[in-house]
Design an enzyme around this catalytic site. Structure first.
Site, PDB file in Angstrom:
ATOM      1  N   LEU A  34      -9.871  -3.506   5.431  1.00 23.24           N
ATOM      2  CA  LEU A  34      -9.111  -2.895   4.321  1.00 23.24           C
ATOM      3  C   LEU A  34      -7.633  -2.190   4.622  1.00 23.24           C
ATOM      4  CD1 LEU A  34      -9.051  -2.315   1.022  1.00 23.24           C
ATOM      5  CD2 LEU A  34     -10.143  -0.158   1.439  1.00 23.24           C
ATOM      6  N   ASP A  35      -6.646  -2.419   4.101  1.00 20.71           N
ATOM      7  CA  ASP A  35      -5.471  -1.748   4.365  1.00 20.71           C
ATOM      8  C   ASP A  35      -5.043  -1.824   5.714  1.00 20.71           C
ATOM      9  OD1 ASP A  35      -5.159  -1.339   1.710  1.00 20.71           O
ATOM     10  OD2 ASP A  35      -6.141   0.546   1.803  1.00 20.71           O
TER      11      ASP A  35
ATOM     12  N   HIS B  93       0.734  -1.152   0.035  1.00 20.72           N
ATOM     13  CA  HIS B  93      -0.067   0.096  -0.043  1.00 20.72           C
ATOM     14  C   HIS B  93       0.776   1.284  -0.029  1.00 20.72           C
ATOM     15  CE1 HIS B  93      -3.594   2.242   0.474  1.00 20.72           C
ATOM     16  NE2 HIS B  93      -3.068   2.934   1.632  1.00 20.72           N
TER      17      HIS B  93
HETATM   18  C1  GAR Z   1       1.348   0.612  -6.183  1.00 22.94           C
HETATM   19  O1  GAR Z   1       1.618   2.198  -6.021  1.00 22.94           O
HETATM   20  C2  GAR Z   1       0.567   0.167  -5.343  1.00 22.94           C
HETATM   21  O2  GAR Z   1       1.009   0.387  -4.010  1.00 22.94           O
HETATM   22  C3  GAR Z   1      -0.845   0.676  -5.308  1.00 22.94           C
HETATM   23  O3  GAR Z   1      -1.102   0.606  -6.840  1.00 22.94           O
HETATM   24  C4  GAR Z   1       0.160   0.800  -7.641  1.00 22.94           C
HETATM   25  C5  GAR Z   1       0.345  -0.246  -8.440  1.00 22.94           C
HETATM   26  O4  GAR Z   1       1.299  -0.075  -9.540  1.00 22.94           O
HETATM   27  N1  GAR Z   1      -1.605  -0.014  -4.639  1.00 22.94           N
HETATM   28  C6  GAR Z   1      -2.681   0.418  -4.085  1.00 22.94           C
HETATM   29  O5  GAR Z   1      -2.967   1.471  -4.109  1.00 22.94           O
HETATM   30  C7  GAR Z   1      -3.739  -0.664  -3.355  1.00 22.94           C
HETATM   31  N2  GAR Z   1      -4.650  -0.170  -2.242  1.00 22.94           N
HETATM   32  P1  GAR Z   1       1.886  -1.230 -10.277  1.00 22.94           P
HETATM   33  O6  GAR Z   1       0.650  -1.860 -10.945  1.00 22.94           O
HETATM   34  O7  GAR Z   1       2.896  -0.511 -11.105  1.00 22.94           O
HETATM   35  O8  GAR Z   1       2.729  -2.358  -9.214  1.00 22.94           O
END
Ligand code: GAR
Length: 197
Positions: free
Chosen positions: A145-146, A110
């Protein structure tokens, strides 16, 4: 025998790539599946290039029936028989029933220093709050969540010129260091927390 790791994605899959590319040599785990809820997600091609089996369960036909969507996810996971499931930019909220099936075996990354800023828009929220530090967290997935036990965090200093976009870029680079480091330890049965500056 190596632990088998399934990685769930929704988008570009850069964390998936960092995880997959770390699982070589004496690493205690190997990727067994990259599963997306978004057909054509860029990460699927990046997984296929690496010879990792891929699957897609589009959430849209299951609108209003989360349990059926999760049954379809579970069926793909059952085929791949993972020991560990890594959520890596998987942007669907999972029900407590699904999470319970994987509790103690499912990780998430996260983009905030949890417990700060669960949910979305974490970088803008950190800026709006005037935080001096920001970062990312890997935690075990629980029904809330989270939340869930924190296995590692990476932090960085917020700069005066930072925007939500610049923070997102810098945090993502930290994510690519943190998640593989946590997964390696987790696959060896270590549950202690690591901190990366
Ligand atoms: C990342 O920054 C991850 O931490 C975030 O989505 C992005 C995915 O990037 N996840 C969340 O926000 C989940 N709550 P990626 O597809 O390039 O790994």
């Amino acid at each position: 025998m190596s632990a088998r790791v399934a990685i769930l994605i929704s988008g570009s899959g850069s964390n998936m790539v960092a995880l997959a590319d770390s699982m070589t040599g004496d690493h205690p785990a190997r990727p067994c599946l990259v599963l997306s809820n978004v057909p054509g997600a860029a990460g699927l091609a990046r997984a296929a290039e690496r010879g990792i089996p891929t699957a897609t369960v589009d959430h849209r036909p299951f609108r209003g029936d989360r349990a059926a969507f999760e049954d379809a996810l579970q069926a793909e996971l059952d085929r791949a028989t993972p020991d560990i499931v890594c959520l890596a930019g998987f942007m669907r909220v999972l029900t407590p029933a699904f999470v319970a099936r994987w509790q103690g075996r499912m990780l998430n990354i996260h983009p905030s220093l949890l417990p700060l800023y669960p949910g979305l828009d974490t970088h803008a929220r950190a800026l709006a709050a005037g935080d001096a530090e920001h970062g990312c967290t890997v935690h075990e997935v629980t029904a809330v969540l989270d939340h869930g036990p924190i296995l590692g965090q990476a932090r960085l200093r917020v700069l005066p010129q930072d925007t939500a976009q610049s923070l997102a870029t810098r945090v993502l680079a930290q994510e690519h260091r943190l998640y593989p480091a946590v997964l390696r330890r987790f696959a060896m049965g270590e549950r202690g927390r690591i901190d990366i500056a």
